[in-house]
Motif scaffolding. Structure first.
Motif, PDB file in Angstrom:
ATOM      1  N   MET A  77       0.814  -1.101  -0.016  1.00 12.14           N
ATOM      2  CA  MET A  77       0.110   0.005   0.028  1.00 12.14           C
ATOM      3  C   MET A  77       0.809   1.241  -0.095  1.00 12.14           C
ATOM      4  N   LEU A  78       2.061   1.140   0.573  1.00 11.95           N
ATOM      5  CA  LEU A  78       3.100   2.292   0.471  1.00 11.95           C
ATOM      6  C   LEU A  78       3.908   1.872  -0.769  1.00 11.95           C
ATOM      7  N   THR A  79       4.375   2.674  -1.413  1.00 12.56           N
ATOM      8  CA  THR A  79       5.255   2.354  -2.623  1.00 12.56           C
ATOM      9  C   THR A  79       6.550   1.987  -2.459  1.00 12.56           C
ATOM     10  N   PRO A  80       7.279   1.058  -3.157  1.00  7.27           N
ATOM     11  CA  PRO A  80       8.613   0.419  -2.632  1.00  7.27           C
ATOM     12  C   PRO A  80       9.544   1.321  -2.101  1.00  7.27           C
ATOM     13  N   SER A  81       9.521   2.382  -2.673  1.00  4.92           N
ATOM     14  CA  SER A  81      10.637   3.638  -2.297  1.00  4.92           C
ATOM     15  C   SER A  81      10.231   3.870  -0.726  1.00  4.92           C
ATOM     16  N   ILE A  82       8.945   4.225  -0.773  1.00  4.37           N
ATOM     17  CA  ILE A  82       8.516   4.842   0.661  1.00  4.37           C
ATOM     18  C   ILE A  82       8.633   3.740   1.645  1.00  4.37           C
ATOM     19  N   GLU A  83       8.440   2.520   1.495  1.00  2.00           N
ATOM     20  CA  GLU A  83       8.419   1.365   2.200  1.00  2.00           C
ATOM     21  C   GLU A  83       9.982   1.330   2.563  1.00  2.00           C
ATOM     22  N   ARG A  84      10.864   1.399   1.721  1.00  2.00           N
ATOM     23  CA  ARG A  84      12.409   1.275   1.913  1.00  2.00           C
ATOM     24  C   ARG A  84      12.846   2.411   2.964  1.00  2.00           C
ATOM     25  N   LEU A  85      12.283   3.511   2.585  1.00  2.00           N
ATOM     26  CA  LEU A  85      12.637   4.885   3.408  1.00  2.00           C
ATOM     27  C   LEU A  85      12.061   4.508   4.810  1.00  2.00           C
ATOM     28  N   VAL A  86      11.068   4.046   5.062  1.00  2.00           N
ATOM     29  CA  VAL A  86      10.185   3.818   6.446  1.00  2.00           C
ATOM     30  C   VAL A  86      11.069   2.642   6.978  1.00  2.00           C
ATOM     31  N   GLY A  87      11.497   1.789   6.284  1.00  2.00           N
ATOM     32  CA  GLY A  87      12.227   0.683   6.907  1.00  2.00           C
ATOM     33  C   GLY A  87      13.708   1.206   7.467  1.00  2.00           C
ATOM     34  N   GLU A  88      14.469   2.264   6.710  1.00  2.00           N
ATOM     35  CA  GLU A  88      15.682   2.838   6.879  1.00  2.00           C
ATOM     36  C   GLU A  88      15.487   3.606   8.223  1.00  2.00           C
ATOM     37  N   LEU A  89      14.292   4.404   8.131  1.00  2.00           N
ATOM     38  CA  LEU A  89      14.019   5.269   9.500  1.00  2.00           C
ATOM     39  C   LEU A  89      13.826   4.447  10.838  1.00  2.00           C
ATOM     40  N   ALA A  90      13.131   3.393  10.485  1.00  2.00           N
ATOM     41  CA  ALA A  90      12.610   2.451  11.537  1.00  2.00           C
ATOM     42  C   ALA A  90      13.909   1.664  12.118  1.00  2.00           C
ATOM     43  N   ARG A  91      15.024   1.757  11.778  1.00  2.00           N
ATOM     44  CA  ARG A  91      16.173   1.145  12.323  1.00  2.00           C
ATOM     45  C   ARG A  91      16.986   2.259  13.252  1.00  2.00           C
ATOM     46  N   LEU A  92      16.538   3.419  13.142  1.00  2.00           N
ATOM     47  CA  LEU A  92      17.088   4.496  14.260  1.00  2.00           C
ATOM     48  C   LEU A  92      16.477   3.974  15.391  1.00  2.00           C
ATOM     49  N   PRO A  93      17.546   4.551  16.576  1.00  2.00           N
ATOM     50  CA  PRO A  93      16.969   4.108  17.707  1.00  2.00           C
ATOM     51  C   PRO A  93      15.851   4.947  18.250  1.00  2.00           C
ATOM     52  N   GLY A  94      14.847   4.298  18.803  1.00  2.00           N
ATOM     53  CA  GLY A  94      13.650   4.905  19.320  1.00  2.00           C
ATOM     54  C   GLY A  94      12.493   5.434  18.502  1.00  2.00           C
ATOM     55  N   ILE A  95      12.827   4.850  17.274  1.00  2.00           N
ATOM     56  CA  ILE A  95      11.879   5.235  16.208  1.00  2.00           C
ATOM     57  C   ILE A  95      11.154   4.041  15.803  1.00  2.00           C
ATOM     58  N   GLY A  96      10.043   3.690  16.190  1.00  2.00           N
ATOM     59  CA  GLY A  96       9.343   2.462  15.758  1.00  2.00           C
ATOM     60  C   GLY A  96       8.649   2.611  14.397  1.00  2.00           C
ATOM     61  N   PRO A  97       7.933   1.532  13.855  1.00  2.00           N
ATOM     62  CA  PRO A  97       7.212   1.447  12.512  1.00  2.00           C
ATOM     63  C   PRO A  97       6.447   2.532  12.286  1.00  2.00           C
ATOM     64  N   ARG A  98       5.646   2.865  13.331  1.00  2.00           N
ATOM     65  CA  ARG A  98       4.497   3.996  13.090  1.00  2.00           C
ATOM     66  C   ARG A  98       5.466   5.409  13.109  1.00  2.00           C
ATOM     67  N   SER A  99       6.268   5.685  13.927  1.00  2.00           N
ATOM     68  CA  SER A  99       6.968   6.886  13.668  1.00  2.00           C
ATOM     69  C   SER A  99       7.667   7.010  12.478  1.00  2.00           C
ATOM     70  N   ALA A 100       8.246   5.873  12.040  1.00  2.00           N
ATOM     71  CA  ALA A 100       9.041   5.920  10.745  1.00  2.00           C
ATOM     72  C   ALA A 100       8.015   6.285   9.709  1.00  2.00           C
ATOM     73  N   GLN A 101       6.989   5.845   9.863  1.00  2.00           N
ATOM     74  CA  GLN A 101       6.191   5.865   8.531  1.00  2.00           C
ATOM     75  C   GLN A 101       5.718   7.551   8.671  1.00  2.00           C
ATOM     76  N   ARG A 102       5.232   8.112   9.897  1.00  2.00           N
ATOM     77  CA  ARG A 102       5.152   9.452  10.263  1.00  2.00           C
ATOM     78  C   ARG A 102       6.397  10.232   9.604  1.00  2.00           C
ATOM     79  N   LEU A 103       7.247  10.011   9.961  1.00  2.00           N
ATOM     80  CA  LEU A 103       8.602  10.918   9.455  1.00  2.00           C
ATOM     81  C   LEU A 103       8.533  10.694   8.111  1.00  2.00           C
ATOM     82  N   ALA A 104       8.384   9.465   7.332  1.00  2.00           N
ATOM     83  CA  ALA A 104       8.444   9.656   5.932  1.00  2.00           C
ATOM     84  C   ALA A 104       7.341  10.242   5.210  1.00  2.00           C
ATOM     85  N   PHE A 105       6.172  10.279   5.560  1.00  2.00           N
ATOM     86  CA  PHE A 105       5.039  11.137   5.153  1.00  2.00           C
ATOM     87  C   PHE A 105       5.219  12.658   5.382  1.00  2.00           C
ATOM     88  N   HIS A 106       5.882  13.069   6.493  1.00  2.00           N
ATOM     89  CA  HIS A 106       6.222  14.206   6.712  1.00  2.00           C
ATOM     90  C   HIS A 106       7.230  14.766   5.601  1.00  2.00           C
TER      91      HIS A 106
END
Lengths: 196, 196
Positions: free
Chosen positions: A1-30
């Motif tokens: 439902m996310l595009t592949p690039s956004i999915e990948r960005l969310v994945g990279e952001l979610a690897r940062l400490p203290g950033i879960g999948p939901r926050s990562a998605q919020r950051l990506a959309f921001h």
């Protein structure tokens, strides 16, 4: 439902400490609110860091031109040295404005169980700096953990014949209350009690 | 005390929502633990997003090849449509598994005070899709704010002669308690009460 690039960005952001999948998605959309300026600005900042930043050849903190800003600053007292585990401890100590000496990044703490021996840390280099710079005092600022304490004791045994060795005080954090302090911290605070 | 590149990266990270200067510094230092792999991976993910992602030509969600994953999915019912303010609402609604239709991103909500009129939203395009796809029901999922409500009412007035128009229920969130609910929410929950 996310595009592949956004999915990948969310994945990279979610690897940062203290950033879960939901926050990562919020950051990506921001970031996507203004993809033509915000996204490249962050990408370029990351690329610049990866290309330019290396370890300081003197103290092993982060540096861009061989030596770090602190080692290049003639106003910092070279005879007062603070040993830390990681570069991230340096800005925290510096913000206190209570230390005007130089730093030495050990690159971790001793942990025989994890296979981290003195040879894995920059202890030889610390030894040479203490000799060459005529260091008067070595402030050991390793973390108050088992590994950090073991490292502090090891360094103290090694250096105390040549230089004054001190350790950050351990005790109650400012704003804490005695009632809720854990017993180890409270025990340290008692052992380290000072005359008033 | 930070190098210029790290300073810049911290600045960019601190512009993200919910990330203050301290967290930004913590994230930067975390990335620097492995600058040769972690940093480029995030930089490349950002660059890919900036280069590849655009708005879906049909629904205005994010897309990589002209149309977004949902508009390209033949299993999604084209006669059931959900209008949202921003693309970020789509994954939230999709995770509920309660909606198998398609989406339409309005690009915001009506707000005359901020100069956002119907022409600034993708209402014409929604109108055409409702006609062309033979939409049976339009679920309005704008936010339960003043602007979102105004947009919902505007759309309902515009469309209700041609299509069934519904609105997300407003009421107490699951897990909340009545005692601490704000009065507007509690008022909505009362007005929207349902037979048991």
């Amino acid at each position: 439902m996310l595009t592949p690039s956004i999915e990948r960005l969310v994945g990279e952001l979610a690897r940062l400490p203290g950033i879960g999948p939901r926050s990562a998605q919020r950051l990506a959309f921001h970031l996507m609110k203004d993809p033509s300026t915000r996204v490249p600005a962050l990408a370029e900042a990351l690329t610049a860091v990866a290309e330019r930043v290396a370890l300081c050849s003197v103290c092993f903190a982060f540096a861009e031109d061989g030596t770090c800003p602190i080692c290049s600053d003639p106003r910092r007292d070279p005879t007062l040295m603070c040993a830390v585990e990681e570069p991230s401890a340096i800005p925290a100590i510096d913000r206190t404005h209570e230390f005007r000496g130089r730093f030495h990044v050990l690159g971790g703490a001793l942990s025989p169980l994890d296979g981290i021996d003195p040879d894995d840390l920059t202890i030889d280099q610390l030894d040479r700096r203490i000799e060459q710079d005529g260091v008067r005092e070595l402030v050991i600022a390793t973390n108050p953990t088992m590994q950090g304490e073991a490292t502090a004791l090891y360094l103290a045994d090694l250096m105390r014949d040549r230089v004054r060795v001190t350790r950050l005080a351990s005790g109650l954090p400012v704003g804490a209350d005695v009632e809720h302090a854990d017993e180890l911290t409270l025990g340290r605070a008692l052992l380290g009690r000072q005359e008033l």
